[in-house]
Every structure is written in structure tokens, then in C-alpha cells.
Design a protein around this motif. Structure first.
Motif, mmCIF file in Angstrom:
data_model
loop_
_atom_site.group_PDB
_atom_site.id
_atom_site.type_symbol
_atom_site.label_atom_id
_atom_site.label_comp_id
_atom_site.label_asym_id
_atom_site.label_seq_id
_atom_site.Cartn_x
_atom_site.Cartn_y
_atom_site.Cartn_z
ATOM 1 N N SER A 182 0.858 -1.195 0.000
ATOM 2 C CA SER A 182 0.000 0.000 0.000
ATOM 3 C C SER A 182 0.890 1.240 0.000
ATOM 4 C CB SER A 182 -0.934 -0.012 1.214
ATOM 5 O OG SER A 182 -0.193 0.085 2.406
ATOM 6 N N GLY A 183 0.272 2.418 -0.105
ATOM 7 C CA GLY A 183 1.068 3.649 -0.206
ATOM 8 C C GLY A 183 0.591 4.691 0.778
ATOM 9 N N ALA A 184 1.529 5.238 1.568
ATOM 10 C CA ALA A 184 1.172 6.230 2.607
ATOM 11 C C ALA A 184 1.821 7.570 2.288
ATOM 12 C CB ALA A 184 1.615 5.725 3.973
ATOM 13 N N ILE A 185 0.992 8.503 1.877
ATOM 14 C CA ILE A 185 1.473 9.838 1.520
ATOM 15 C C ILE A 185 0.888 10.879 2.468
ATOM 16 C CG2 ILE A 185 1.440 11.617 -0.311
ATOM 17 C CD1 ILE A 185 1.065 7.986 -1.241
ATOM 18 N N THR A 186 -0.392 10.763 2.791
ATOM 19 C CA THR A 186 -1.108 11.815 3.512
ATOM 20 C C THR A 186 -0.736 11.872 4.990
ATOM 21 O OG1 THR A 186 -2.947 11.408 2.008
ATOM 22 C CG2 THR A 186 -3.394 12.795 3.901
ATOM 23 N N ASP A 187 -0.089 12.976 5.377
ATOM 24 C CA ASP A 187 0.195 13.207 6.791
ATOM 25 C C ASP A 187 -1.058 13.754 7.475
ATOM 26 O OD1 ASP A 187 3.223 12.851 7.118
ATOM 27 O OD2 ASP A 187 3.110 14.165 5.368
ATOM 28 N N SER B 276 -5.851 8.186 6.695
ATOM 29 C CA SER B 276 -6.677 7.751 5.548
ATOM 30 C C SER B 276 -5.950 6.719 4.688
ATOM 31 C CB SER B 276 -7.076 8.959 4.674
ATOM 32 O OG SER B 276 -7.719 9.944 5.420
ATOM 33 N N GLN B 277 -5.318 5.754 5.299
ATOM 34 C CA GLN B 277 -4.479 4.802 4.556
ATOM 35 C C GLN B 277 -5.273 3.589 4.073
ATOM 36 O OE1 GLN B 277 -1.471 5.634 3.557
ATOM 37 N NE2 GLN B 277 -2.036 7.576 4.502
ATOM 38 N N SER B 278 -5.544 3.566 2.772
ATOM 39 C CA SER B 278 -6.347 2.494 2.179
ATOM 40 C C SER B 278 -5.621 1.153 2.276
ATOM 41 C CB SER B 278 -6.609 2.794 0.701
ATOM 42 O OG SER B 278 -7.313 3.983 0.563
ATOM 43 N N GLN C 60 -17.090 -1.333 2.007
ATOM 44 C CA GLN C 60 -16.862 0.066 1.633
ATOM 45 C C GLN C 60 -15.368 0.215 1.301
ATOM 46 O OE1 GLN C 60 -18.773 3.103 1.704
ATOM 47 N NE2 GLN C 60 -20.702 2.016 1.783
ATOM 48 N N ARG C 61 -14.755 1.317 1.669
ATOM 49 C CA ARG C 61 -13.304 1.453 1.427
ATOM 50 C C ARG C 61 -12.646 1.597 2.778
ATOM 51 N NH1 ARG C 61 -12.795 6.279 -2.505
ATOM 52 N NH2 ARG C 61 -10.601 5.760 -2.526
ATOM 53 N N GLU C 62 -11.863 0.581 3.130
ATOM 54 C CA GLU C 62 -11.336 0.522 4.495
ATOM 55 C C GLU C 62 -9.993 1.235 4.587
ATOM 56 O OE1 GLU C 62 -13.257 -0.281 6.833
ATOM 57 O OE2 GLU C 62 -14.814 -0.998 5.471
ATOM 58 N N GLY D 102 -18.927 9.406 -1.990
ATOM 59 C CA GLY D 102 -18.957 10.781 -2.507
ATOM 60 C C GLY D 102 -17.731 11.554 -2.041
ATOM 61 N N VAL D 103 -17.571 11.636 -0.741
ATOM 62 C CA VAL D 103 -16.420 12.358 -0.193
ATOM 63 C C VAL D 103 -15.125 11.609 -0.537
ATOM 64 C CG1 VAL D 103 -15.323 13.189 1.931
ATOM 65 C CG2 VAL D 103 -17.793 13.411 1.642
ATOM 66 N N GLY D 104 -15.207 10.281 -0.545
ATOM 67 C CA GLY D 104 -14.022 9.487 -0.891
ATOM 68 C C GLY D 104 -13.504 9.839 -2.273
ATOM 69 N N THR D 105 -14.418 9.981 -3.223
ATOM 70 C CA THR D 105 -14.022 10.315 -4.589
ATOM 71 C C THR D 105 -13.522 11.761 -4.670
ATOM 72 O OG1 THR D 105 -15.551 8.713 -5.504
ATOM 73 C CG2 THR D 105 -14.904 10.507 -6.972
ATOM 74 N N TRP D 106 -14.124 12.615 -3.889
ATOM 75 C CA TRP D 106 -13.713 14.036 -3.879
ATOM 76 C C TRP D 106 -12.266 14.165 -3.419
ATOM 77 C CZ3 TRP D 106 -15.888 18.127 -6.029
ATOM 78 C CH2 TRP D 106 -15.521 19.416 -5.601
ATOM 79 N N HIS D 107 -11.921 13.494 -2.313
ATOM 80 C CA HIS D 107 -10.594 13.692 -1.705
ATOM 81 C C HIS D 107 -9.528 12.706 -2.160
ATOM 82 C CE1 HIS D 107 -10.994 17.125 0.846
ATOM 83 N NE2 HIS D 107 -12.122 16.672 1.362
ATOM 84 N N GLY D 108 -9.930 11.470 -2.516
ATOM 85 C CA GLY D 108 -8.930 10.482 -2.925
ATOM 86 C C GLY D 108 -8.086 11.043 -4.063
ATOM 87 N N ALA D 109 -6.760 10.843 -3.998
ATOM 88 C CA ALA D 109 -5.789 11.395 -4.976
ATOM 89 C C ALA D 109 -5.671 12.913 -4.853
ATOM 90 C CB ALA D 109 -6.132 10.994 -6.409
ATOM 91 N N GLY D 110 -6.086 13.450 -3.713
ATOM 92 C CA GLY D 110 -5.885 14.876 -3.444
ATOM 93 C C GLY D 110 -7.157 15.687 -3.585
ATOM 94 N N ALA D 111 -7.337 16.646 -2.683
ATOM 95 C CA ALA D 111 -8.507 17.519 -2.730
ATOM 96 C C ALA D 111 -8.507 18.280 -4.060
ATOM 97 C CB ALA D 111 -8.468 18.490 -1.552
ATOM 98 N N PRO D 112 -9.687 18.515 -4.660
ATOM 99 C CA PRO D 112 -9.758 19.159 -5.979
ATOM 100 C C PRO D 112 -9.000 20.482 -6.107
ATOM 101 C CG PRO D 112 -11.843 18.169 -5.483
ATOM 102 C CD PRO D 112 -10.998 18.005 -4.244
ATOM 103 N N GLN D 113 -8.825 21.197 -5.010
ATOM 104 C CA GLN D 113 -8.079 22.447 -5.114
ATOM 105 C C GLN D 113 -6.659 22.183 -5.618
ATOM 106 O OE1 GLN D 113 -9.795 25.109 -4.940
ATOM 107 N NE2 GLN D 113 -8.037 26.397 -5.431
ATOM 108 N N ALA D 114 -6.129 21.026 -5.279
ATOM 109 C CA ALA D 114 -4.778 20.666 -5.743
ATOM 110 C C ALA D 114 -4.761 20.511 -7.267
ATOM 111 C CB ALA D 114 -4.321 19.373 -5.062
#
Ligand SMILES: Cc1cc2nc3c(=O)[nH]c(=O)nc-3n(C[C@H](O)[C@H](O)[C@H](O)COP(=O)(O)OP(=O)(O)OC[C@H]3O[C@@H](n4cnc5c(N)ncnc54)[C@H](O)[C@@H]3O)c2cc1C
Length: 484
Positions: free
Chosen positions: A147-152, A189-191, A257-259, A445-457
Motif C-alpha cells: 500500500s502507499g502512505a502519503i497523507t500526513d 486515511s491509509q487504504s 466500503q473502502r477501508e 462521494g467524499v471518498g471520490t472528492w478527496h482520494g488522490a488529493g482535494a480538488p483544489q490541488a
């Protein structure tokens, strides 16, 4: 043996001893809890897909290190075709699982490291790429789930990492030893980290010269001393625990769901041979940007499209079961759902097709940034529309339905059969409604919004990547607007 079976994966999970906390208790085995089990079963299904000849081209690739067939989840893309198959893998796994391919973030993280460690060795004379390749060779030969851990955790977003009251909100170096490093902090938020054999840890963002303690990349083993996982817990977790083995009641019965979990690093020791960045702040931003390039193509433009395919299919069934499938506004809404998802997929394909070797000479191919960001931003917005239409067509039943099991009750069952029978029997209607509840009223919904970075990014990336002056010049030229 470069490709293991799902049984071999499950056997390895039984041997792992991670410190996992979920809903008020510590677990001794991931398979003993129905929620953590759903995550493990999703990984097992991905191992099955790699064994299936029908999906071999998508799920398996030839290792550039050994030439052996390896899981695409552990493959470094070496061509446009690899990039295309990578996004196809994200699409396929989502269609089959209805949840994460929990090896997806790890795959994109290792591609970023393959590219950036190569560059560091050339520019700094380090040995990171050799180390990374050795680690990858082992991971490939054992077909590890990574797995991959990026989000602090990030704390106060106004403050830089060293300014935080509690330094642990950014993963950081505690000590450098002769044989390795000691790290501490939180990755949130580590999938699927709980069921991965290893996690690749990357910095969460670009860093300044005086932030060297936060410039870390390494691979950590699942059950390393000092590492704990605190799992997410929500209404869907509670519902699954309540159902026990009676999973037919649930929206996504087997895979859930997404654990995710919060990874707590409490002075975890990482041997040098697993460390791929330690203090070189200049490269932290590059590692993250290259990871994001890959992940936005895959997560935004393919994974969520696979989810959309499932939602569209179920929504059409809901329409058929209530007899509205030929009504013009229903058909229009379904076409809109297809338009939104296929546009995102087109961006992912374009991102792969416009991919290129980066850096030149490394042999590593990364997708096109602009199209990858477009894929992610488009689906972030489009997914809300898609689930809105699913809720519209599914009707209030999607959220007001009784338990599926109530249909079997001798007293209320016959009443419910009559109440909810329509163009199809009540069982079918309720089953589809429950599936749509999982998508429209759950975490996606929120998972898709934030996964791979918040849209502002992604919006920010558009401002960086778009040549606005060129566009202005084109317009001026055509309209004959003369500069003074
Ligand atoms: C289902 C799911 C699975 C995930 N899986 C993984 C995984 O496997 N590995 C992993 O590493 N991560 C994972 N993530 C984390 C994901 O990448 C983050 O959620 C995302 O990057 C947003 O970060 P955040 O959640 O901390 O939100 P925040 O960063 O707190 O964002 C909240 C809001 O604040 C804004 N904001 C935040 N900071 C600033 C700032 N400095 N300036 C201006 N605006 C700001 C954002 O734009 C947004 O609008 C997952 C997330 C989800 C939802």
C-alpha cells in the motif's frame, strides 16, 4: 514464484501480526473481524484476477528487473502500453470489487520512486535507486501486497511541518543510526494498509531546505514494532459487524466500503536498505508530484469510472424494476451518467497515451499531468452528479428500505412483498436499492472528492500546467487585436 494465488495471500495474512484497532478493540487476526476481513478479501480477489488468463494482459507485466511475469501492481511502467494497461487495471478492479484495489496507491508510489531515485543517484551520487531496485525485486518475487502512505495528519494547515505544535502530525525522522533510521508520526486515511505486506511511505508534499527531517521515503513491513493501525469506523462498519457472517444483507457483501486506517509510527526502525529518501528536501516535491501524476490518472480517470459502471448498471436495473426504463427523463439522466464517467475515462486514456519517459534515460514512463488532473477533477465533480441521478431514479426506497431479511419474516414478509412488488418482485427491488444505498449514502462521494488529493490541488495544477499566454495570443491573432 513471481505470482502468488489468493490462497497463498490469505495464508500470509493469517501469519501477519499487525497491531490493529477497530471499533473499540484490538484484533489478533484481520480475518476474525468482518470489516477488516472485507478489505483482505478485496486483496485476495485482485490476486485471483492476476491468475485469470482473460485478464493477464492487464494484470501481469514482465519485470524490467528480471524479465519474469509480475503483478502489474508491482510493475514500473516502461512504455505507453504499460501506462494504458495500468489505468485499465484500475478500471477492471473497481468493476470487479466495487471498492479499492488496495495495492493501487503503492503501485503509483513505487513508480514515482523508480523515477526519482534514478534521478537522485545521477545528480547526488547516492545509491537510492540500487536500494529501491533490490527492494522491488524482492517484492516482485514474493508478489507482495504493497500500500502507499502519503497523507500526513498535517495539523494546523496554516503552519509548515516544523512549526506544528505536535511534530508528529507530519511523519519525521527521530534518529539516524548506523543500520537505519527511526521515524515517528501519523499517516492518515491509509487504504488497505492493514492487509498489505508492506507500505511505501512518501513525503506528503514539497519541502523547504530547513525541513529535512520530513523528507523521508521508505518501505515499512506490516507488523514492524512500534507501528499501529487505528481503523476507520462508521455506520457501515457497525452494520457489517452486526450482520456477522450474514453478509447478503449488505450493499457490497464481500468487499465492503473502502477501508482505511491511521498509521501510527511510534519510533519505528527502518533499516537503510529500505530507505529511499532521507533528508534530500529538493526531491520531496518531485516524488509527490510524480506520484500524483500516476495516481490522478488511475484513481480519478479509471477507478471511479469502474464504480460509475456499477452504479449505472444498478440504476438501470432499478428503473426496469419499477417500470420507468423507457421514460425520456430517466434515459436522459442515465446518458448523463455515462457522459460524465466516459469523459473521465477518456482523460485517463489520453493521460496514458501522452505519457512519456521521465526523467529522460530513466526508462520510467509517467502519465501526462494535465490530462491526469483533468480526469481527477472531472470525476470529483461528476461523481456527485452520478450518485444524484442514481438516487433520483432509485427513488426514496434507496434510503427508506427495510432490512432485506425482513422479507423472510412470517408476519411482515408477505406485507413487504406486496408493498414493494412492482415490475419485478420485492426481493430484486430491495437488493438493488441496498446496492445503491452503498454508493449514494455511504463513503464514496467524499471518498471520490478527496482520494488522490482535494480538488483544489488539481485546480492549482491547471494554473501551473496551462499556457494561458499562448491561448491569449491565439485569440488576439484571430480577432486581429494589435498590440501597441
Ligand atoms: C477514501 C479515501 C482513501 C484514501 N486513501 C489514501 C491512501 O491510501 N494513501 C494516502 O496517502 N492517502 C489516502 N487518502 C487521503 C487523501 O489523499 C486526502 O484525503 C486528500 O489528499 C486530502 O487531504 P485531507 O484529507 O487531509 O484534507 P485537507 O487537506 O484537510 O483538505 C480539506 C480542505 O482544506 C483545503 N486545504 C487544506 N490545506 C490547505 C492549505 N494549506 N491551503 C489552502 N487550502 C487547504 C483543501 O483544499 C480542502 O478544501 C485517502 C482519502 C480518502 C477519502
Amino acid at each position: 514464484m513471481a505470482l502468488i494465488t489468493s490462497e497463498e495471500y490469505l495464508a500470509s495474512v493469517r501469519k501477519m501480526k499487525p497491531r490493529v484497532y477497530i471499533g473499540g478493540k484490538w484484533l489478533s487476526n484481520l480475518l476474525e473481524n468482518p470489516v477488516t476481513k472485507s478489505m483482505v478479501m478485496a486483496n485476495a480477489a485482485v490476486y485471483d484476477l492476476a491468475q485469470d488468463q482473460e485478464y493477464r494482459e492487464i494484470m501481469v507485466a514482465a519485470s524490467h528487473l528480471t524479465g519474469e511475469p509480475v503483478s502489474r501492481n508491482l510493475h514500473v511502467a516502461r512504455s505507453i502500453h504499460d501506462l494504458d494497461m495500468r489505468q485499465e487495471m484500475a478500471l477492471l478492479t473497481s468493476q470487479v470489487l466495487g471498492t479499492c484495489n488496495y495495492r493501487c496507491v503503492g503501485c503509483d508510489a513505487l513508480n514515482s520512486l523508480a523515477s526519482t531515485t534514478w534521478e537522485m543517484d545521477r545528480e547526488l551520487g547516492t545509491k537510492y535507486n540500487e536500494r529501491f531496485s533490490n527492494w522491488l525485486k524482492t517484492a516482485q518475487s514474493q508478489d507482495l501486497a504493497v500500500s502507499g502512505a502519503i497523507t500526513d495528519a498535517k495539523g494546523d494547515r496554516k503552519k509548515r511541518p516544523p512549526q506544528q505544535e505536535n511534530r508528529d502530525v507530519y511523519l519525521h525522522l527521530v534518529e539516524k543510526r548506523k543500520d537505519g533510521i527511526v521515524v515517528r508520526g501519523y499517516k492518515v486515511s491509509q487504504s488497505g494498509a492493514i492487509g498489505a505486506h508492506e507500505t511505501i511511505v512518501l513525503p506528503g508534499g514539497g519541502l523547504k531546505d530547513d525541513e529535512a527531517d520530513f523528507a523521508l521515503a521508505f518501505a515499512v513491513q506490516n507488523s514492524s514494532p512500534g507501528l499501529s493501525y487505528i481503523c476507520q469506523y462508521n455506520a457501515y462498519s457497525a452494520e457489517r459487524e452486526m450482520c456477522g457472517n450474514d453478509i447478503d444483507e449488505l450493499g457490497n457483501p464481500v468487499y465492503g466500503q473502502r477501508e482505511t486506517s491511521t498509521m501510527v509510527f511510534d519510533n519505528v526502525f527502518i533499516p537503510w536498505e529500505r530507505v529511499f529518501l532521507c533528508g534530500e528536501t529538493k526531491y520531496a516535491g518531485r516524488i509527490v508530484t510524480r506520484f500524483a501524476k500516476a495516481h490522478r490518472m488511475n484513481c480519478g480517470g479509471a477507478c471511479k469510472v469502474g464504480f460509475a459502471d456499477l452504479i449505472i448498471g444498478a440504476t438501470m436495473l432499478a428503473a426496469e424494476y419499477t417500470g420507468v426504463e423507457k421514460v425520456p427523463h430517466i434515459q436522459e439522466k442515465i446518458i448523463d451518467m455515462v457522459r460524465l464517467s466516459e469523459t473521465s475515462h477518456a482523460c485517463a486514456i489520453a493521460s496514458a497515451m501522452r505519457g512519456r519517459e521521465e526523467p529522460k534515460g530513466s526508462g520510467v514512463f509517467l502519465p501526462d499531468d494535465l490530462f491526469g488532473n483533468a480526469a481527477k477533477l472531472n470525476i470529483a465533480h461528476g461523481f456527485w452528479e452520478i450518485i444524484k441521478n442514481a438516487g433520483d431514479i432509485g427513488g426514496g426506497l434507496v434510503v427508506t428500505m427495510p432490512r432485506l431479511k425482513d422479507l423472510e419474516d412470517p408476519e411482515v414478509g408477505p406485507v413487504l412483498q406486496k408493498a414493494f412488488g412492482a415490475a419485478a418482485p420485492a426481493e430484486k427491488r430491495l437488493k438493488v436499492a441496498k446496492f445503491l444505498q452503498h454508493w449514494t449514502s455511504g463513503l464514496h462521494g467524499v471518498g471520490t472528492w478527496h482520494g488522490a488529493g482535494a480538488p483544489q490541488a488539481q485546480r492549482f495544477m491547471f494554473t501551473v500546467l496551462t499556457d494561458f499566454d499562448k491561448k491569449k495570443k491565439m485569440a488576439k491573432k484571430l480577432m486581429g487585436l494589435k498590440e501597441k
